[in-house]
Design an enzyme around this catalytic site. Sequence first.
Site, short mmCIF file in Angstrom:
data_model
loop_
_atom_site.label_atom_id
_atom_site.label_comp_id
_atom_site.label_asym_id
_atom_site.label_seq_id
_atom_site.Cartn_x
_atom_site.Cartn_y
_atom_site.Cartn_z
N ASP A 176 4.44 37.93 48.19
CA ASP A 176 3.47 37.13 48.94
C ASP A 176 2.40 38.03 49.57
O ASP A 176 2.12 39.11 49.03
CB ASP A 176 4.24 36.33 50.02
CG ASP A 176 3.61 34.97 50.29
OD1 ASP A 176 2.44 34.94 50.71
OD2 ASP A 176 4.28 33.94 50.10
N SER B 198 3.63 25.87 48.29
CA SER B 198 3.93 27.18 48.88
C SER B 198 4.92 27.09 50.01
O SER B 198 5.70 28.01 50.24
CB SER B 198 2.66 27.77 49.51
OG SER B 198 2.01 28.62 48.64
N HIS C 274 -0.24 33.57 55.14
CA HIS C 274 0.62 32.85 54.20
C HIS C 274 2.02 33.47 54.11
O HIS C 274 3.03 32.77 54.20
CB HIS C 274 -0.08 32.88 52.84
CG HIS C 274 0.53 32.05 51.77
ND1 HIS C 274 1.50 32.52 50.92
CD2 HIS C 274 0.30 30.77 51.39
CE1 HIS C 274 1.82 31.58 50.06
NE2 HIS C 274 1.11 30.50 50.32
#
Length: 746
Positions: free
Chosen positions: A147, A534, A216
């Site tokens: 990620d 996600s 994220h």
Amino acid sequence: MTLQSSPQSLYLLALITLSSLNLLHLKAEASSKLYVVYLGEKQHEDPNVVAADHHDMLTAQLGSKEEALSSILYNYKHGFSGFAAMLTESQAKTIGELPEVMSIRPSRTYKIQTTRSWDYLGLHYNEPKGLLHDSHQGEDIIIGMVDTGIWPESPSFSDADLGPIPSRWKGICQTGQAFNSSNCNRKIIGARWYTMGVDPEQLKEEYLSARAFNNHGTHTASTAAGVLVRNVSAHGLAAGAARGGAPRARLAIYKTCWGSNGDCSEAAVLKAIDDAIHDGVDVLSLSIGPVGGKGYLEGSLNAVAKGITLVFAGGNGGPATRNLINELPWVITVAASTIDRSFPTVITLGNGQKLVGQAIYYQPTNISFKPLYFGGSCSVDSLNNTDVVGSIVLCSPAEIISFSPRYDPYIAANNVIKANGAGIIYAMYTTNLLFFFESCNNYLVICAIVDFGIAREIQKYGNITSLEGTKPMIKVSLTRDVAGQRVPSPNIAFFSSRGPSALFPELLLPDIAAPGVSIVAAMRDSYDFLSGTSVACPHISGIVALLKSLHPSWSPAAIKSALVTTASITNEHGWPIEAEGLPRKLADPFDFGGGHVNPNKAADPGLIYDIDPKDYLKYFNCSIGIPDACDSTKPLYYLNLPSISIPNLKSTVTVWRTVTNVGSTNAVYKAIPESPVGVEMVVEPPVLVFNCTHKVQTFKVEFTAVFKMQGDYKFGSLTWYDKDDHRVRIPIAIRIVIQDFFSDAS
Ligand SMILES: *[C@@H]1O[C@H](CO)[C@@H](O)[C@H](O)[C@H]1NC(C)=O
Ligand SMILES: *[C@@H]1O[C@H](CO)[C@@H](O)[C@H](O)[C@H]1NC(C)=O
Ligand SMILES: *[C@@H]1O[C@H](CO)[C@@H](O)[C@H](O)[C@H]1NC(C)=O
Ligand SMILES: *[C@@H]1O[C@H](CO)[C@@H](O)[C@H](O)[C@H]1NC(C)=O
Ligand SMILES: *[C@@H]1O[C@H](CO)[C@@H](O)[C@H](O)[C@H]1NC(C)=O
Ligand SMILES: *[C@@H]1O[C@H](CO)[C@@H](O)[C@H](O)[C@H]1NC(C)=O
Ligand SMILES: *[C@@H]1O[C@H](CO)[C@@H](O)[C@H](O)[C@H]1NC(C)=O
């Protein structure tokens, strides 16, 4: 930034052997590009021998050892053999024409899978006590996050209650900018970062380390394995305790995605998977997907062959069909669902009438009645009026057919902000989409969503005031949050990508759905909302960690089977789960695969559909990498997957499945076939008897088209049940075909 606009594009080469490559002497060209050379299953006992081989191979082509050494950016040597290197197009072409070369194709840019980096609301993660407790909260299971890195200071990554790092861990804590060895602990046990092959533009704003610039990665990591942190909220909303699915699991961070866009180079992602195999992770969570939707990571099979479960986001391309990403039988592909939390906001009209919309309105500068302006479509033209200034604007898309909920509200809000409106009330058919609120709140503008019925009430009020000759007024109050049974859920999220699989219609995808709308998790030092597949993906990764802890001997296929066969197709009231879209409809397997994840049931599935990793190649031997060149004689629906998809039933197709009893030794299971409309379905034998010598049973399912009819996909299921309340259900999708040239995409 995409690959197309970059001077260095990535190509993936799949080779069988290195032999005869040294016959090549390729002319050097001015413009070399980064290529990824994938050498498939070939493995060596000593990884350093592999790397030396790569150098020799390139030396043969580039002429000099120095050039070869400097052109290789990554060596893949733990799970599979290969490398990433700068090559010219003609060099790559010549390699591609060698008989040993299975395929050559451009590598892709991958992207993190948020719908956008917009705020969302909500926090609900019902971890069933039984599985959490029995699995010691995933203690000592290692989850690798591929990620954007991590914010190590977040309280979600405290290691206060954790024991020593598992001794089998072989990873490293790679230091870098604003990230030293103290940033790893007994929670974040490893960190690596990969800048090679990444567009330098993406690195400009970045920390050159595993520290997350883009939030994220922190959000997904804390969703999978964050520890319990009490008293957190997102701007005062959704207050409560935040925690990951497996609070005692360990995190290994592989930062492959960079910049605010979260672009990831495929070469780097493959290197991260290669390293994760070496390091000893148990689960890999990849909330990323190829830009453009096509393609998949063939190197991922090697990780699965080593017992690592790979969990991928299914993509945010919904509700259109055939836009799934990461379509592979050996990984888990996750769809996103809504949770039982909503964000009602009271809207009061000048006449005292109260209506309810949804909003994230938490920082009012001035809650009071404001003039109401009817903005129609809220195009720049329709807002060209001085009355817009200081008003709350009601926007209603004119053309519902061409309406795009992912973009149109965002554009309308920006138009209202530019026209100096005080706020926007947007009429939509679903009020679950709060995508555009981040920019609204940055500008401290009111943004609310109402359904068309409420919009009509507001218009009616406007008509009355215009008859009376008075000015319409409106007030939007602060958002409250409501959670629990009053909020119908789960629904499959509007944006969640839908099947059938365009690349492999003989795989029924996605596999499963998990919460992915308005989830609160860590972002830097605070907590905030995020939505997308996600966010759904690390929910499954956390649950997989719990299952691994409880059942260490289960293969990745067994874990996937346990999840899929126990998933729910109804909500807690027994109502069928719905899928958001236009119109909203009952969810089918192309929306949620087996259904909505049910972790507690997955801990005790009764039977599992297991797969030896070698079987994937047996059925998936289509010169992996080029689906067009697929020459497989065995349809993929023969794979022992916990689902059946037959995209081309002409008369009769018989498939076999093998189930392993993982419940009590002596068990009798009976079949409940639910045949798709127009298909006759016979299960043989209809009863399976298990005892201490017969733990594994094979059965066949015969599908016969009842009508000669060119159809679209119809859905059914096969459930095995026993007296201990196990219900082992697999979804089925069948399309009857009489004419090969005719196709119905639905
Ligand atoms: C890491 O950085 C922090 C903050 O700059 C510092 O306090 C700490 O001593 C450093 N640790 C090591 C091992 O260098
Ligand atoms: C929770 O946090 C708020 C704001 O940070 C604080 O005012 C409150 O005292 C905290 N409550 C508890 C129980 O810690
Ligand atoms: C609040 O809004 C009302 C109506 O627009 C306006 O009259 C008033 O001056 C505003 N108050 C502040 C403090 O901005
Ligand atoms: C707004 O309207 C005025 C007159 O009604 C016109 O002159 C002007 O060009 C318009 N502006 C835009 C941006 O359309
Ligand atoms: C408001 O008035 C317009 C024009 O008279 C009419 O077309 C519309 O249907 C009315 N809307 C409502 C909600 O009554
Ligand atoms: C894959 O196909 C190749 C060529 O058709 C064949 O040689 C190989 O044995 C196959 N591999 C598997 C696992 O079936
Ligand atoms: C187990 O079941 C099989 C098939 O029904 C039977 O042949 C076998 O004798 C059974 N084994 C025992 C130990 O009961």
